[in-house]
Design a protein around this motif. Structure first.
Motif, mmCIF file in Angstrom:
data_model
loop_
_atom_site.group_PDB
_atom_site.id
_atom_site.type_symbol
_atom_site.label_atom_id
_atom_site.label_comp_id
_atom_site.label_asym_id
_atom_site.label_seq_id
_atom_site.Cartn_x
_atom_site.Cartn_y
_atom_site.Cartn_z
ATOM 1 N N ASP A 32 -8.916 78.453 70.318
ATOM 2 C CA ASP A 32 -9.311 79.518 69.392
ATOM 3 C C ASP A 32 -10.374 78.988 68.443
ATOM 4 O O ASP A 32 -10.281 77.877 67.930
ATOM 5 C CB ASP A 32 -8.087 79.987 68.595
ATOM 6 C CG ASP A 32 -8.271 81.393 68.066
ATOM 7 O OD1 ASP A 32 -9.280 81.639 67.387
ATOM 8 O OD2 ASP A 32 -7.410 82.241 68.352
ATOM 9 N N ARG A 44 -6.013 79.824 72.725
ATOM 10 C CA ARG A 44 -6.176 81.275 72.849
ATOM 11 C C ARG A 44 -5.009 81.839 73.672
ATOM 12 O O ARG A 44 -4.368 81.110 74.443
ATOM 13 C CB ARG A 44 -7.470 81.602 73.592
ATOM 14 C CG ARG A 44 -8.752 81.213 72.887
ATOM 15 C CD ARG A 44 -9.928 81.572 73.796
ATOM 16 N NE ARG A 44 -11.191 81.162 73.222
ATOM 17 C CZ ARG A 44 -11.916 81.905 72.381
ATOM 18 N NH1 ARG A 44 -11.489 83.105 72.049
ATOM 19 N NH2 ARG A 44 -13.054 81.473 71.897
ATOM 20 N N ASP A 46 -5.495 83.564 76.204
ATOM 21 C CA ASP A 46 -5.972 83.383 77.576
ATOM 22 C C ASP A 46 -6.346 81.918 77.805
ATOM 23 O O ASP A 46 -7.389 81.598 78.362
ATOM 24 C CB ASP A 46 -7.169 84.284 77.869
ATOM 25 C CG ASP A 46 -8.295 84.109 76.841
ATOM 26 O OD1 ASP A 46 -8.132 83.311 75.906
ATOM 27 O OD2 ASP A 46 -9.339 84.770 76.989
ATOM 28 N N GLN A 283 -13.322 85.853 77.882
ATOM 29 C CA GLN A 283 -13.352 86.219 76.470
ATOM 30 C C GLN A 283 -14.785 86.441 76.006
ATOM 31 O O GLN A 283 -15.039 86.505 74.808
ATOM 32 C CB GLN A 283 -12.667 85.142 75.625
ATOM 33 C CG GLN A 283 -13.099 83.712 75.910
ATOM 34 C CD GLN A 283 -14.442 83.335 75.359
ATOM 35 O OE1 GLN A 283 -14.788 83.710 74.266
ATOM 36 N NE2 GLN A 283 -15.218 82.609 76.140
#
Length: 415
Positions: A32, A44, A46, A283
């Protein structure tokens, strides 16, 4: 490339040799980048993003060879991602010397004789011949700051590389943004260095993710650039409000590329970014090529890149300011000529109506010819979570003093 931390950085030596010996690491994009959270290693949702190095530097060199492309490795200068971290090794440390040695060893791996340490590994992997590497980039999106002595690091890399490989072309980084004081400062450094050492930097790597309007407004961006050091437009893309791969972004990129092509004497390299998007597992968008476990989805942005790459002239044809007048009408044009005398016209029409473009030769005589055109148009059809469906169609074109450019289209015409 830099990694979320120094430990997490991309290390080329761990990507070559036996596949079974290549160690998996989480990719920087697994973490992140919300600076309000505690710790640099917050994952994250994902966070499946990772690198198994099934494709490593050897395979990338092979891919370039198969594509007829030139490889351009980008190397860490001893810092973690400067956006996310202040981790670094100091430029006067033994640890930093290892980063410099990595660069020298990579060149040996790519080009060295089979009786050298790294050339022998390349040969063992199946490629005794040199890969012919002739350029290398030092750093990625770093800038001079209270933490990072970018300019000193560039000087150290340049000196070490050119002492051993004097013909290697070295590229430098100019930070993450184009319209920024840090970019201007970087250019001032490279231009100043060039006066004493013309080999200091072959090209400066510029990055810009910008609105379509910015691209339209900056088609002439490179017209007044100094010509001593080249430009590598190393990452660029048009970002619409909803970050779509659609004709709106593709036409803006086509418009910008007409200006880049006009200034090919200074913009020596250009690279759309990012390249790939795994459907449902990313993302970031837009991206040039989307894919899932069954299909590949080519975006309108891909087709713009394809058309420019497949239709390259040997010299540009000056338009004496006509291109600037056409831009006022939403028409963006570049002209080039091949050694065989064939004219290549690239034109983007960003209007909602067709446009009749007059064509005359150097003596102002209307052109009459049969041309062949490649036309990119959108469908307006954008499946949920996917890029706009587009395609390129080919057709012969009768030219009698003018040519019709369809609304909201990009065309390449050869005659």
């Amino acid at each position: 490339m830099e990694g979320i931390s120094l430990e997490n950085r991309y290390r080329w030596k761990r990507t070559v040799g036996e596949l079974k010996d290549r160690k998996y690491i989480p990719n920087l994009w697994a973490f992140d980048d919300d600076r309000s959270k505690t710790g640099w290693d917050v994952k994250r949702p994902d966070s499946h993003y990772g690198q198994s190095f099934g494709i490593g530097f050897y395979e990338y060199f092979l891919l370039c060879e198969l594509l007829g492309a030139k490889a351009l490795p980008v190397l860490s200068i001893g810092t973690a991602c400067q956006f996310r971290s202040t981790q670094l090794v100091t430029s006067d440390s033994e640890e930093f010397d290892e980063y410099v040695q990595d660069a020298l060893d990579l060149i040996e791996f790519a080009n060295g004789p089979v009786n050298s340490k790294w050339g022998a590994l390349r040969a063992k992997m199946g490629h005794p011949e040199s890969f012919g590497l002739d350029m290398i980039s030092v750093g990625n999106e770093q800038w001079e700051s209270q933490y990072v002595d970018l300019y000193k690091r560039h000087q150290i890399f340049e000196k070490a590389i050119h002492e051993k490989y004097p013909d290697m072309r070295i590229l430098g980084t100019a930070g993450p943004f184009l319209d920024s004081p840090i970019t201007e400062d970087a250019w001032n450094f490279y231009n100043s260095e060039f006066k004493a050492n013309p080999n200091t930097c072959y090209a400066v790597d510029e990055h810009y993710y910008v609105s379509p309007q910015w691209m339209y407004d900056h088609v002439d961006h490179y017209d007044d650039y100094p010509r001593d050091i080249a430009v590598f437009a190393g990452e660029y893309a048009a970002h619409t409000t909803d970050r779509q791969n659609n004709m709106e972004s593709a036409l803006a990129e086509a418009a910008l590329l007409t200006g880049i092509e006009k200034n090919a004497d200074v913009v020596k390299l250009a690279s759309y970014a990012p390249l790939f998007n795994r459907v449902g597992h990313s993302q970031w968008k837009p991206d040039m090529i989307w894919f899932d476990d069954e299909k590949v989805y080519l975006t309108p942005n891909y087709y713009v890149q394809m058309l420019f790459a497949n239709h390259v002239g040997d010299e540009t044809i000056p338009m004496n300011g006509q291109e600037k007048e056409l831009r006022k009408d939403g028409i963006y044009v570049s002209l080039s000529r091949t050694q065989q005398g064939e004219t290549i016209l690239k034109v983007a029409n960003v209007n909602d109506s067709d446009y009749t473009l007059p064509l005359t030769d150097g003596a102002d005589v209307p052109v009459e010819a049969i041309g062949h055109a490649w036309i990119l148009e959108g469908t307006g059809e954008i499946p949920e979570g996917m890029p706009e469906i587009t395609d390129v169609r080919e057709t012969n074109v009768q030219i009698i003093g003018n040519v019709t450019v369809l609304a909201q289209s990009f065309m390449v015409l050869r005659f």
